[in-house]
Design a protein around this motif. Structure first.
Motif, PDB file in Angstrom:
ATOM      1  N   HIS A 170       0.815  -1.230   0.000  1.00  0.00           N
ATOM      2  CA  HIS A 170       0.000   0.000   0.000  1.00  0.00           C
ATOM      3  C   HIS A 170       0.843   1.273   0.000  1.00  0.00           C
ATOM      4  N   TRP A 171       2.025   1.215  -0.634  1.00  0.00           N
ATOM      5  CA  TRP A 171       2.792   2.418  -0.896  1.00  0.00           C
ATOM      6  C   TRP A 171       2.388   2.939  -2.265  1.00  0.00           C
ATOM      7  N   ARG A 172       2.342   4.264  -2.418  1.00  0.00           N
ATOM      8  CA  ARG A 172       1.736   4.891  -3.587  1.00  0.00           C
ATOM      9  C   ARG A 172       2.685   5.121  -4.753  1.00  0.00           C
ATOM     10  N   HIS A 173       3.893   4.618  -4.699  1.00  0.00           N
ATOM     11  CA  HIS A 173       4.879   4.910  -5.738  1.00  0.00           C
ATOM     12  C   HIS A 173       4.420   4.411  -7.106  1.00  0.00           C
ATOM     13  N   ARG A 174       4.648   5.260  -8.117  1.00  0.00           N
ATOM     14  CA  ARG A 174       4.384   4.907  -9.507  1.00  0.00           C
ATOM     15  C   ARG A 174       5.640   4.274 -10.117  1.00  0.00           C
ATOM     16  N   PRO A 175       5.538   3.624 -11.269  1.00  0.00           N
ATOM     17  CA  PRO A 175       6.749   3.136 -11.935  1.00  0.00           C
ATOM     18  C   PRO A 175       7.772   4.251 -12.153  1.00  0.00           C
ATOM     19  N   GLU A 176       7.286   5.464 -12.495  1.00  0.00           N
ATOM     20  CA  GLU A 176       8.207   6.589 -12.699  1.00  0.00           C
ATOM     21  C   GLU A 176       8.937   6.978 -11.413  1.00  0.00           C
ATOM     22  N   ASP A 177       8.285   6.793 -10.264  1.00  0.00           N
ATOM     23  CA  ASP A 177       8.932   7.100  -8.993  1.00  0.00           C
ATOM     24  C   ASP A 177      10.066   6.118  -8.717  1.00  0.00           C
ATOM     25  N   TRP A 178       9.853   4.860  -9.052  1.00  0.00           N
ATOM     26  CA  TRP A 178      10.918   3.857  -8.916  1.00  0.00           C
ATOM     27  C   TRP A 178      12.094   4.201  -9.830  1.00  0.00           C
ATOM     28  N   GLN A 179      11.805   4.663 -11.026  1.00  0.00           N
ATOM     29  CA  GLN A 179      12.873   5.027 -11.940  1.00  0.00           C
ATOM     30  C   GLN A 179      13.732   6.150 -11.364  1.00  0.00           C
ATOM     31  N   LEU A 180      13.092   7.171 -10.782  1.00  0.00           N
ATOM     32  CA  LEU A 180      13.833   8.276 -10.176  1.00  0.00           C
ATOM     33  C   LEU A 180      14.674   7.777  -9.008  1.00  0.00           C
ATOM     34  N   LEU A 181      14.079   6.970  -8.156  1.00  0.00           N
ATOM     35  CA  LEU A 181      14.801   6.449  -6.995  1.00  0.00           C
ATOM     36  C   LEU A 181      16.054   5.691  -7.422  1.00  0.00           C
ATOM     37  N   HIS A 182      15.916   4.859  -8.425  1.00  0.00           N
ATOM     38  CA  HIS A 182      17.058   4.055  -8.879  1.00  0.00           C
ATOM     39  C   HIS A 182      18.089   4.918  -9.595  1.00  0.00           C
ATOM     40  N   ARG A 183      17.629   5.929 -10.323  1.00  0.00           N
ATOM     41  CA  ARG A 183      18.545   6.810 -11.046  1.00  0.00           C
ATOM     42  C   ARG A 183      19.446   7.578 -10.088  1.00  0.00           C
ATOM     43  N   LEU A 184      18.924   7.937  -8.927  1.00  0.00           N
ATOM     44  CA  LEU A 184      19.703   8.708  -7.947  1.00  0.00           C
ATOM     45  C   LEU A 184      20.596   7.830  -7.076  1.00  0.00           C
ATOM     46  N   GLY A 185      20.347   6.518  -7.064  1.00  0.00           N
ATOM     47  CA  GLY A 185      21.119   5.640  -6.187  1.00  0.00           C
ATOM     48  C   GLY A 185      21.247   4.249  -6.759  1.00  0.00           C
ATOM     49  N   GLY A 186      21.011   3.269  -5.922  1.00  0.00           N
ATOM     50  CA  GLY A 186      21.115   1.873  -6.332  1.00  0.00           C
ATOM     51  C   GLY A 186      20.668   0.991  -5.189  1.00  0.00           C
ATOM     52  N   GLY A 187      20.743  -0.307  -5.392  1.00  0.00           N
ATOM     53  CA  GLY A 187      20.314  -1.187  -4.309  1.00  0.00           C
ATOM     54  C   GLY A 187      20.249  -2.631  -4.734  1.00  0.00           C
ATOM     55  N   PHE A 188      19.425  -3.396  -4.030  1.00  0.00           N
ATOM     56  CA  PHE A 188      19.390  -4.837  -4.195  1.00  0.00           C
ATOM     57  C   PHE A 188      17.955  -5.347  -4.227  1.00  0.00           C
ATOM     58  N   VAL A 189      17.806  -6.523  -4.807  1.00  0.00           N
ATOM     59  CA  VAL A 189      16.543  -7.243  -4.725  1.00  0.00           C
ATOM     60  C   VAL A 189      16.816  -8.627  -4.160  1.00  0.00           C
ATOM     61  N   ALA A 190      15.792  -9.183  -3.518  1.00  0.00           N
ATOM     62  CA  ALA A 190      15.782 -10.586  -3.119  1.00  0.00           C
ATOM     63  C   ALA A 190      14.857 -11.307  -4.088  1.00  0.00           C
ATOM     64  N   GLN A 191      15.308 -12.454  -4.571  1.00  0.00           N
ATOM     65  CA  GLN A 191      14.553 -13.183  -5.578  1.00  0.00           C
ATOM     66  C   GLN A 191      14.402 -14.637  -5.147  1.00  0.00           C
ATOM     67  N   CYS A 192      13.222 -15.181  -5.331  1.00  0.00           N
ATOM     68  CA  CYS A 192      12.959 -16.575  -4.984  1.00  0.00           C
ATOM     69  C   CYS A 192      12.171 -17.220  -6.120  1.00  0.00           C
ATOM     70  N   ASP A 193      12.703 -18.301  -6.657  1.00  0.00           N
ATOM     71  CA  ASP A 193      12.042 -19.024  -7.748  1.00  0.00           C
ATOM     72  C   ASP A 193      11.655 -18.096  -8.892  1.00  0.00           C
ATOM     73  N   GLY A 194      12.552 -17.155  -9.204  1.00  0.00           N
ATOM     74  CA  GLY A 194      12.346 -16.270 -10.327  1.00  0.00           C
ATOM     75  C   GLY A 194      11.524 -15.042 -10.053  1.00  0.00           C
ATOM     76  N   SER A 195      10.971 -14.902  -8.837  1.00  0.00           N
ATOM     77  CA  SER A 195      10.132 -13.749  -8.497  1.00  0.00           C
ATOM     78  C   SER A 195      10.838 -12.849  -7.491  1.00  0.00           C
ATOM     79  N   VAL A 196      10.737 -11.532  -7.690  1.00  0.00           N
ATOM     80  CA  VAL A 196      11.307 -10.578  -6.747  1.00  0.00           C
ATOM     81  C   VAL A 196      10.408 -10.524  -5.514  1.00  0.00           C
ATOM     82  N   ILE A 197      10.979 -10.808  -4.346  1.00  0.00           N
ATOM     83  CA  ILE A 197      10.219 -10.814  -3.095  1.00  0.00           C
ATOM     84  C   ILE A 197      10.671  -9.727  -2.129  1.00  0.00           C
TER      85      ILE A 197
END
Length: 287
Positions: free
Chosen positions: A31-58
């Motif tokens: 229930h966070w309101r971020h749009r795909p464009e908001d994720w793009q801005l966040l990633h453009r300014l920094g970086g980070g990690f994902v956790a993945q299980c059986d091919g899905s980002v969790i």
């Protein structure tokens, strides 16, 4: 105790642009309101990690450098189905390793605060989230000897300097990027020199105002009311610092107080310039 099969199958890796749709789906799930464009801005300014299980980002976790001495982190999300498996802690460990010796800031939810405390973060304040449909109101006039004008390309260096002094850490990258994609308003002295500014950009279900940087509440009131007036009848959010002195104005504008995240630091808190103040932050993630 040996790890379960599900835990063995969890992989951690840097976030890629191709992960944005899955990251957006995760933020929607909590229930966070971020749009795909908001994720793009966040990633453009920094970086980070994902956790993945059986091919899905969790799970996701991002961080942002603010010069050589400071950083912030956020967007630590674990899917509801995967919570309680140590995913959040492992993502945090990877972020802190990437951040290194920088003094690190974050905004915590009540659910996340205990984990951050165990990792060495301490409470240093609060942020007050206000939002709502902007009510019609005559904008507050700027103080005598000042005027409001649109931010210009030539203002970028001065606005970054003001923001960096107010935040106690480098804001050059953040301010430059926001001025590129958003609307900026400057409050200038008789010679046209900026003494404060505010930025409004699209975010979530509407727009967000921030940062708002000014020498005092009177200047900030003029900036905030002017920016809000451009969105009368629309949804606007603003994340205010402690002791901002603008509660009456926010109420008049229809921006209700809805949440109070906890500001935390690992290391030393930024040393701000007492002559300039950050009344509203740009983001609970990259500050």
């Amino acid at each position: 105790m040996s790890p379960t099969t599900a835990e063995v199958n969890i992989q951690y890796r840097p976030m890629l642009e191709s992960d944005f749709p899955a990251a957006h789906a995760l933020s929607q799930a909590v229930h966070w309101r971020h749009r795909p464009e908001d994720w793009q801005l966040l990633h453009r300014l920094g970086g980070g990690f994902v956790a993945q299980c059986d091919g899905s980002v969790i799970g996701t976790a991002l961080w942002w450098p603010h010069g050589d001495d400071h950083a912030s982190l956020g967007m630590v999300i674990v899917s509801p189905q995967s919570q309680g498996r140590g995913v959040g802690r492992e993502l945090m460990n990877r972020l802190l390793e990437a951040i290194g010796e920088r003094n690190t800031l974050l905004h915590a939810t009540p659910a996340g605060q205990p984990l951050y405390e165990r990792l060495g973060f301490e409470v240093i304040g609060k942020i007050h989230q206000h939002q709502g449909i902007v009510a019609s109101r005559v904008p507050v006039a700027p103080p005598p000897g000042t005027r409001l004008r649109a931010a210009e390309a030539g203002d970028a260096a001065k606005l970054a300097e003001l923001a960096s002094r107010a935040a106690g850490m480098s804001r050059t990258q953040v301010v430059s990027e926001l001025l590129r994609i958003a609307e900026g308003v400057v409050i200038a002295d008789d010679n046209g020199n900026p003494v404060g500014f505010g930025i409004l950009r699209s975010f979530g279900q509407g727009d967000i105002i921030g940062p708002v940087v000014a020498p005092d509440a009177e200047h900030a009131r003029a900036l905030l009311s002017h920016l809000a007036a451009t969105r009368t009848g629309s949804f606007v959010r603003i994340d205010m610092s402690d002791e901002h002195g603008l509660d009456a104005l926010l109420s008049e504008l229809g921006l209700a107080h809805v949440d109070t995240p906890i500001a935390m630091v690992r290391g030393e808190a930024p040393k701000v310039d007492p002559g300039i103040h950050q009344f509203a932050i740009a983001s609970q993630a990259f500050f």
